[in-house]
Every structure is written in C-alpha cells, then in structure tokens.
Design a protein around this motif. Structure first.
Motif, short mmCIF file in Angstrom:
data_model
loop_
_atom_site.label_atom_id
_atom_site.label_comp_id
_atom_site.label_asym_id
_atom_site.label_seq_id
_atom_site.Cartn_x
_atom_site.Cartn_y
_atom_site.Cartn_z
N SER A 166 0.81 -1.21 0.00
CA SER A 166 0.00 0.00 0.00
C SER A 166 0.85 1.27 0.00
O SER A 166 0.37 2.34 -0.38
CB SER A 166 -0.94 0.00 1.21
OG SER A 166 -0.19 0.04 2.42
N ARG A 200 4.55 2.86 -4.99
CA ARG A 200 4.01 3.44 -6.22
C ARG A 200 4.81 2.84 -7.37
O ARG A 200 6.01 3.07 -7.49
CB ARG A 200 4.12 4.95 -6.25
CG ARG A 200 3.38 5.54 -7.46
CD ARG A 200 3.61 7.02 -7.62
NE ARG A 200 4.98 7.30 -8.01
CZ ARG A 200 5.38 8.48 -8.50
NH1 ARG A 200 4.51 9.46 -8.63
NH2 ARG A 200 6.64 8.68 -8.83
N GLU A 218 -1.95 8.93 -12.24
CA GLU A 218 -2.01 7.74 -11.41
C GLU A 218 -3.33 6.99 -11.56
O GLU A 218 -4.36 7.56 -11.92
CB GLU A 218 -1.81 8.11 -9.93
CG GLU A 218 -0.43 8.64 -9.61
CD GLU A 218 -0.28 8.96 -8.14
OE1 GLU A 218 -1.31 9.03 -7.45
OE2 GLU A 218 0.87 9.16 -7.68
N TYR A 224 -4.97 2.91 -9.79
CA TYR A 224 -4.65 1.86 -8.83
C TYR A 224 -5.08 0.50 -9.36
O TYR A 224 -6.01 0.39 -10.17
CB TYR A 224 -5.31 2.13 -7.47
CG TYR A 224 -6.80 1.92 -7.44
CD1 TYR A 224 -7.36 0.67 -7.13
CD2 TYR A 224 -7.68 2.97 -7.73
CE1 TYR A 224 -8.73 0.48 -7.11
CE2 TYR A 224 -9.05 2.79 -7.71
CZ TYR A 224 -9.57 1.53 -7.40
OH TYR A 224 -10.92 1.34 -7.39
N LYS A 256 -4.90 -2.42 -2.37
CA LYS A 256 -4.83 -1.52 -3.53
C LYS A 256 -3.42 -0.93 -3.60
O LYS A 256 -2.87 -0.50 -2.59
CB LYS A 256 -5.88 -0.42 -3.42
CG LYS A 256 -7.31 -0.94 -3.52
CD LYS A 256 -8.31 0.19 -3.37
CE LYS A 256 -9.73 -0.30 -3.61
NZ LYS A 256 -10.13 -1.38 -2.68
N ARG A 301 -0.86 1.82 -5.66
CA ARG A 301 -0.80 3.01 -6.50
C ARG A 301 0.14 2.76 -7.69
O ARG A 301 1.24 2.23 -7.53
CB ARG A 301 -0.28 4.18 -5.67
CG ARG A 301 -0.30 5.53 -6.37
CD ARG A 301 0.52 6.54 -5.59
NE ARG A 301 0.10 6.61 -4.20
CZ ARG A 301 -0.82 7.45 -3.73
NH1 ARG A 301 -1.41 8.29 -4.56
NH2 ARG A 301 -1.14 7.45 -2.45
N CYS A 302 -0.31 3.14 -8.88
CA CYS A 302 0.51 2.99 -10.09
C CYS A 302 0.57 4.33 -10.82
O CYS A 302 -0.38 5.13 -10.76
CB CYS A 302 -0.07 1.93 -11.02
SG CYS A 302 -0.10 0.26 -10.32
N ASP A 330 -11.47 8.02 -9.05
CA ASP A 330 -10.53 7.23 -8.24
C ASP A 330 -9.76 8.08 -7.24
O ASP A 330 -9.00 7.54 -6.43
CB ASP A 330 -9.52 6.51 -9.15
CG ASP A 330 -10.16 5.42 -9.98
OD1 ASP A 330 -11.30 5.02 -9.64
OD2 ASP A 330 -9.55 4.98 -10.97
N LEU A 371 -7.28 6.89 -4.07
CA LEU A 371 -5.84 7.18 -4.11
C LEU A 371 -5.43 8.05 -2.93
O LEU A 371 -4.34 7.87 -2.37
CB LEU A 371 -5.48 7.88 -5.43
CG LEU A 371 -5.59 7.01 -6.69
CD1 LEU A 371 -5.40 7.86 -7.94
CD2 LEU A 371 -4.55 5.89 -6.66
N LEU A 385 -4.84 6.01 0.29
CA LEU A 385 -3.63 5.21 0.39
C LEU A 385 -2.54 6.01 1.10
O LEU A 385 -2.54 7.24 1.07
CB LEU A 385 -3.15 4.79 -1.00
CG LEU A 385 -4.09 3.89 -1.81
CD1 LEU A 385 -3.51 3.63 -3.20
CD2 LEU A 385 -4.32 2.57 -1.08
#
Length: 279
Positions: A161, A164, A216, A218, A230, A232-233, A261, A265, A268
C-alpha cells in the motif's frame, strides 16, 4: 562475584533483627531473610567448568589421603556456561501474532526473543504434545475467522500500500493496458505475482496518450485468495529515442487518470515527501 558485600551484610542484619516478640513474626521474618539471600545469590550465579591441570594421585584403601600440593590447585577453564549457545525454543502460538502467524502455528525462536515477546505476554506456549493437540484443534475450529490468512500478510499489505509502481508503456506503438503489463512492471520493482491475482481498472487505458503521462491509477492485488490490497501505479511513456523521452518530476503529487478514483488514491499512504525549503 558479589557487589558491595558490606551493604549486603548490613541489609541482612537489618532484616534478621527481630522487631516483635511473637514466634510467628520471627519465623516469617527469617523466611524473608532466606528468600532475599537466595534471590540475591541466584542473580549472580555463574557456572564455570574446570579441569585440573595436574591429576590428583590415588591412594590405597583405608590409607590416609596425601596432602594436595600447590600444583593440584591449578585449573584450566573448559567452558564458561555464560557463553554457551542457547538452544532455540519450540513454541506454538495461542493467538494471532503479527509477522509470525495465526493460532496453532509452530515457531522456533531464540530464548532472548521467545521469552519477552511471546511467552511472557502469553502469546505462545511450549510445543508439548498436549498443547499441539489443543491449539491445532482451536485453529481448525476457528476456520475462516482468522484475522489474516498467514502471519506475513499484514506486513505485505502495508508494504504494497506504500508503494508506487511506475507502469512503463510505449510512446511509439499503440497499446491497451492489460494484466501482463502490470505483472512485468511489478517484477521490475522486485515484486513477483501471477496474473490471476491482479485486478486492473474496469475502464480501459489506451495509448500512447501524453494527456495521461505521469498520472495515477490503482490496481487491486489479491493475496492467498483472501486479502486484497490496492496499489498506487503511475503511467509513463517510454521510447528508445533519447531526444523524445519525457522528463517528469515524480517528487510532486500526480493527478488521477480517472477523477472518480481520487478518494481511493488519497486514502492510500502518502508516497510523496514534502521537500524542505532552503532558508
């Protein structure tokens, strides 16, 4: 060696001095003195295994033993038990312990860790046949009511979590984000997971699209077919042409690809750290 022997003697004398004429009180006072001496001596109890350097000569039966000479009182140290390697303790958990396991899990730990962290708080017990049978049955009765599927899941969820993951996509070739893209980029970050544990956003993400560069989204990772976390991307475009590569400052917060989203985000753990202003 006892420290401050004179203080010890004075304290024992004070305890031993009768303060009442009653026999019962005197006996209880003497008991306290004996308990104090035993506790004090046991605290400084050390064991050294010695061996005579020169063996003592034998003597005939019914004869007077010979007087020992100075050389017979020379000893060689065989072992200092204070430095003896302590054996690991075989324990079984009586309840869930973060980072170790659920009830009924058998662990083997060093005494310096086992006593203060598990045995004294009554989080574990010795792995005797009776305790193994008892807590194994409790673990089976608990079933799916366990807090986590394993002892390391909670730690792994916190770790994921806070991450990233940069999702590198082509700037030259058309693409649509799929699970295997996520798997490959997770592997680049040192995280290995199968595709069936990955849940990508329902809305498709296609490119190349520089409007979503650095933004970003997720993904949801399923652990042990039970827990979900979840992650983060951040989407990035990459090209082999160095002159066309995009430079992005990833130390600044990024906007989500899908506005809906943003609450997730924001919930997180923060990946960004505020820079200290130079004074």
């Amino acid at each position: 060696m006892l420290k401050f022997p004179r203080l010890l003697v004075n304290h024992v004398k004070a305890l031993a001095t009768p303060t009442s004429s009653s026999n019962t009180d005197c006996l209880s006072q003497q008991t306290r003195v004996i308990a104090f001496i035993i506790t004090y001596i046991s605290h400084y109890h050390n064991t050294f295994i010695l061996k005579r350097r020169h063996p003592v000569p034998l003597y005939k039966k019914n004869s007077k033993p010979q007087r020992l000479k100075t050389r017979h009182f020379i000893y060689d140290l065989v072992e200092d038990t204070n430095w003896r390697r302590k054996e690991f303790l075989d324990l079984i958990l009586t309840q869930y312990v973060a980072g170790i396991g659920n009830i009924g899990t058998r662990v083997s730990l060093h005494p310096m860790v086992a006593y203060p962290k598990l045995l004294l708080p009554k989080l574990a017990d010795y792995a005797t046949p009776e305790n193994i049978e008892k807590y194994t049955k409790l673990a089976l009765d608990q079933g799916e009511d366990k807090p986590f599927s394993s002892g390391s899941v909670e730690k792994m969820m916190k770790y994921l979590s806070k991450k990233r993951i940069s999702i590198m996509m082509s700037k030259d070739v058309p693409w649509t984000l799929e699970k295997w893209h996520i798997k490959v980029n997770f592997r680049k970050a040192g995280i290995y997971l199968p595709e069936d544990t990955i849940t990508i956003p329902e809305k498709s993400i296609s490119g190349p699209n520089l409007d979503i560069e650095g933004k970003e989204f997720y993904v949801t990772i399923t652990i042990n077919n039970r827990e979900q976390v979840k992650v983060r991307c951040c989407l990035r475009h990459w090209t082999s042409d160095s002159s066309s590569q995009i430079q992005v400052d990833h130390s600044l917060p990024a906007e989500p690809i899908f506005p809906e989203d943003k609450p997730i985000l924001d919930s997180l753990p923060s990946f960004y750290k505020e820079r200290k202003k130079n004074i």
